[in-house]
Design a protein around this motif. Structure first.
Motif, PDB file in Angstrom:
ATOM      1  N   GLN A  93      -4.356  -1.811  -9.432  1.00 20.58           N
ATOM      2  CA  GLN A  93      -4.289  -3.131 -10.051  1.00 20.58           C
ATOM      3  C   GLN A  93      -3.009  -3.806  -9.583  1.00 20.58           C
ATOM      4  N   LYS A  94      -2.772  -4.991 -10.109  1.00 28.76           N
ATOM      5  CA  LYS A  94      -1.510  -5.688  -9.840  1.00 28.76           C
ATOM      6  C   LYS A  94      -0.351  -4.744 -10.163  1.00 28.76           C
ATOM      7  N   PRO A  95       0.593  -4.528  -9.233  1.00 30.49           N
ATOM      8  CA  PRO A  95       1.665  -3.562  -9.492  1.00 30.49           C
ATOM      9  C   PRO A  95       2.519  -3.982 -10.695  1.00 30.49           C
ATOM     10  N   PRO A  96       3.023  -3.005 -11.461  1.00 33.04           N
ATOM     11  CA  PRO A  96       3.914  -3.340 -12.572  1.00 33.04           C
ATOM     12  C   PRO A  96       5.105  -4.155 -12.064  1.00 33.04           C
ATOM     13  N   GLN A  97       5.622  -5.013 -12.918  1.00 29.21           N
ATOM     14  CA  GLN A  97       6.649  -5.967 -12.508  1.00 29.21           C
ATOM     15  C   GLN A  97       7.922  -5.324 -11.947  1.00 29.21           C
ATOM     16  N   HIS A  98       8.267  -4.126 -12.449  1.00 35.34           N
ATOM     17  CA  HIS A  98       9.535  -3.534 -12.020  1.00 35.34           C
ATOM     18  C   HIS A  98       9.440  -2.826 -10.667  1.00 35.34           C
ATOM     19  N   TRP A  99       8.256  -2.776 -10.016  1.00 32.57           N
ATOM     20  CA  TRP A  99       8.146  -2.108  -8.729  1.00 32.57           C
ATOM     21  C   TRP A  99       8.713  -2.993  -7.624  1.00 32.57           C
ATOM     22  N   ASP A 100       9.531  -2.387  -6.725  1.00 28.77           N
ATOM     23  CA  ASP A 100      10.026  -3.176  -5.590  1.00 28.77           C
ATOM     24  C   ASP A 100       9.031  -3.096  -4.431  1.00 28.77           C
ATOM     25  N   SER A 101       9.306  -3.898  -3.383  1.00 33.00           N
ATOM     26  CA  SER A 101       8.309  -4.032  -2.314  1.00 33.00           C
ATOM     27  C   SER A 101       8.083  -2.717  -1.564  1.00 33.00           C
ATOM     28  N   GLU A 102       9.121  -1.889  -1.469  1.00 34.16           N
ATOM     29  CA  GLU A 102       8.953  -0.609  -0.786  1.00 34.16           C
ATOM     30  C   GLU A 102       8.001   0.302  -1.573  1.00 34.16           C
ATOM     31  N   LYS A 103       8.179   0.316  -2.876  1.00 35.14           N
ATOM     32  CA  LYS A 103       7.311   1.145  -3.725  1.00 35.14           C
ATOM     33  C   LYS A 103       5.852   0.685  -3.625  1.00 35.14           C
ATOM     34  N   ILE A 104       5.662  -0.621  -3.606  1.00 37.63           N
ATOM     35  CA  ILE A 104       4.306  -1.181  -3.509  1.00 37.63           C
ATOM     36  C   ILE A 104       3.673  -0.798  -2.167  1.00 37.63           C
ATOM     37  N   PHE A 105       4.460  -0.943  -1.108  1.00 36.29           N
ATOM     38  CA  PHE A 105       3.978  -0.579   0.231  1.00 36.29           C
ATOM     39  C   PHE A 105       3.584   0.899   0.284  1.00 36.29           C
ATOM     40  N   GLN A 115     -16.021   3.740  -0.892  1.00 37.33           N
ATOM     41  CA  GLN A 115     -16.121   2.319  -0.523  1.00 37.33           C
ATOM     42  C   GLN A 115     -15.336   1.455  -1.498  1.00 37.33           C
ATOM     43  N   ARG A 116     -15.394   1.845  -2.747  1.00 40.69           N
ATOM     44  CA  ARG A 116     -14.685   1.055  -3.757  1.00 40.69           C
ATOM     45  C   ARG A 116     -13.167   1.154  -3.574  1.00 40.69           C
ATOM     46  N   LEU A 117     -12.686   2.361  -3.271  1.00 43.63           N
ATOM     47  CA  LEU A 117     -11.242   2.502  -3.042  1.00 43.63           C
ATOM     48  C   LEU A 117     -10.831   1.759  -1.773  1.00 43.63           C
ATOM     49  N   GLU A 118     -11.664   1.848  -0.744  1.00 39.96           N
ATOM     50  CA  GLU A 118     -11.390   1.112   0.493  1.00 39.96           C
ATOM     51  C   GLU A 118     -11.189  -0.381   0.199  1.00 39.96           C
ATOM     52  N   GLN A 119     -12.069  -0.904  -0.625  1.00 40.50           N
ATOM     53  CA  GLN A 119     -11.984  -2.319  -0.985  1.00 40.50           C
ATOM     54  C   GLN A 119     -10.709  -2.619  -1.783  1.00 40.50           C
ATOM     55  N   LYS A 120     -10.366  -1.728  -2.708  1.00 39.94           N
ATOM     56  CA  LYS A 120      -9.141  -1.927  -3.508  1.00 39.94           C
ATOM     57  C   LYS A 120      -7.900  -1.897  -2.612  1.00 39.94           C
ATOM     58  N   ILE A 121      -7.924  -1.028  -1.607  1.00 41.55           N
ATOM     59  CA  ILE A 121      -6.791  -0.947  -0.676  1.00 41.55           C
ATOM     60  C   ILE A 121      -6.653  -2.274   0.089  1.00 41.55           C
ATOM     61  N   GLN A 122      -7.778  -2.824   0.516  1.00 39.67           N
ATOM     62  CA  GLN A 122      -7.754  -4.132   1.207  1.00 39.67           C
ATOM     63  C   GLN A 122      -7.172  -5.206   0.284  1.00 39.67           C
ATOM     64  N   GLU A 123      -7.679  -5.249  -0.936  1.00 43.72           N
ATOM     65  CA  GLU A 123      -7.257  -6.292  -1.875  1.00 43.72           C
ATOM     66  C   GLU A 123      -5.776  -6.167  -2.235  1.00 43.72           C
ATOM     67  N   TYR A 124      -5.260  -4.947  -2.170  1.00 43.82           N
ATOM     68  CA  TYR A 124      -3.864  -4.681  -2.547  1.00 43.82           C
ATOM     69  C   TYR A 124      -2.886  -5.353  -1.578  1.00 43.82           C
ATOM     70  N   ARG A 125      -3.385  -5.729  -0.398  1.00 43.08           N
ATOM     71  CA  ARG A 125      -2.514  -6.352   0.606  1.00 43.08           C
ATOM     72  C   ARG A 125      -1.789  -7.587   0.066  1.00 43.08           C
ATOM     73  N   VAL A 126      -2.416  -8.276  -0.859  1.00 40.87           N
ATOM     74  CA  VAL A 126      -1.785  -9.510  -1.370  1.00 40.87           C
ATOM     75  C   VAL A 126      -0.465  -9.220  -2.106  1.00 40.87           C
ATOM     76  N   TYR A 127      -0.269  -7.969  -2.515  1.00 43.45           N
ATOM     77  CA  TYR A 127       0.961  -7.619  -3.246  1.00 43.45           C
ATOM     78  C   TYR A 127       2.067  -7.137  -2.310  1.00 43.45           C
ATOM     79  N   ILE A 128       1.744  -6.964  -1.021  1.00 41.65           N
ATOM     80  CA  ILE A 128       2.720  -6.425  -0.084  1.00 41.65           C
ATOM     81  C   ILE A 128       3.462  -7.567   0.591  1.00 41.65           C
ATOM     82  N   LYS A 129       4.777  -7.530   0.425  1.00 41.20           N
ATOM     83  CA  LYS A 129       5.605  -8.635   0.955  1.00 41.20           C
ATOM     84  C   LYS A 129       6.235  -8.208   2.265  1.00 41.20           C
TER      85      LYS A 129
END
Ligand code: MN
Length: 179
Positions: free
Chosen positions: A131-143, A165-179
């Motif tokens: 899901q959307k990463p918790p607010q206190h996670w920094d960009s390295e942790k998210i990556f 397939q579902r996890l594959e899709q979640k991994i794709q969608e997670y890209r929006v959180y990676i800075k």
């Protein structure tokens, strides 16, 4: 299909064990457990997994964080649910005596000796956690979290097509959180 009494026994055990614990989003911890279990149930239905295996997968999904995050021990689970379930939950538990970097690979290695219906719980857990990463996670942790998800998927993808397939899709969608 699965047996309702099996679900309720594990749900009540998990609710007791996790007590007042919260998710990183401030919700009762049980919401994480029932979300993971919901993914497992859906996948078992999709793949027509037989009832005994579904019961096991659902029980393990509800109990998967007990040894790692509560006072519950392997022996407690063994006494209440038997050897197979205790071994399965143990395989889903990080060995905190190992260096942090080795813990995931060690858990995956244990999981690879488990039946497919147990491996499914790990995919369902990570699907739920992407899901959307918790607010206190920094960009390295998210990556690194996305990278770790890719590793989990690559190791366990054969256990269930639908969850993979579902996890594959979640991994794709997670890209929006990676800075
Ligand atoms: Mn979990």
């Amino acid at each position: 299909m699965f047996k309702q009494e099996v679900y309720l026994k594990a749900l009540n055990f998990a609710a007791n064990a996790h007590g007042e614990q919260k998710t990183p989003y401030g919700l009762p911890y049980l919401t994480h457990l029932v979300s993971v279990t919901m993914e497992v149930m859906h996948a078992c239905e999709e793949a027509n997994v037989e009832i005994e295996k579904s019961n096991k997968a659902i029980t393990v999904a509800l109990l998967h964080d007990t040894i790692e995050d509560t006072d519950v021990t392997y022996d407690d689970i063994f006494d209440e649910f038997g050897l197979e379930i205790a071994e399965a939950v143990d395989a889903l538990t990080k060995d905190e005596t190992l260096p942090r970097k080795e813990q995931m690979a060690d858990s995956i290695n244990k999981l690879l000796t488990q039946p497919y219906e147990i491996q499914m719980v790990k995919l369902a857990d990570r699907i739920t956690n992407m899901q959307k990463p918790p607010q206190h996670w920094d960009s390295e942790k998210i990556f690194n979290y996305q990278k770790e998800a890719k590793f989990i998927l690559s190791c366990l993808k054969n256990c269930d097509m639908h969850l993979s397939q579902r996890l594959e899709q979640k991994i794709q969608e997670y890209r929006v959180y990676i800075k």
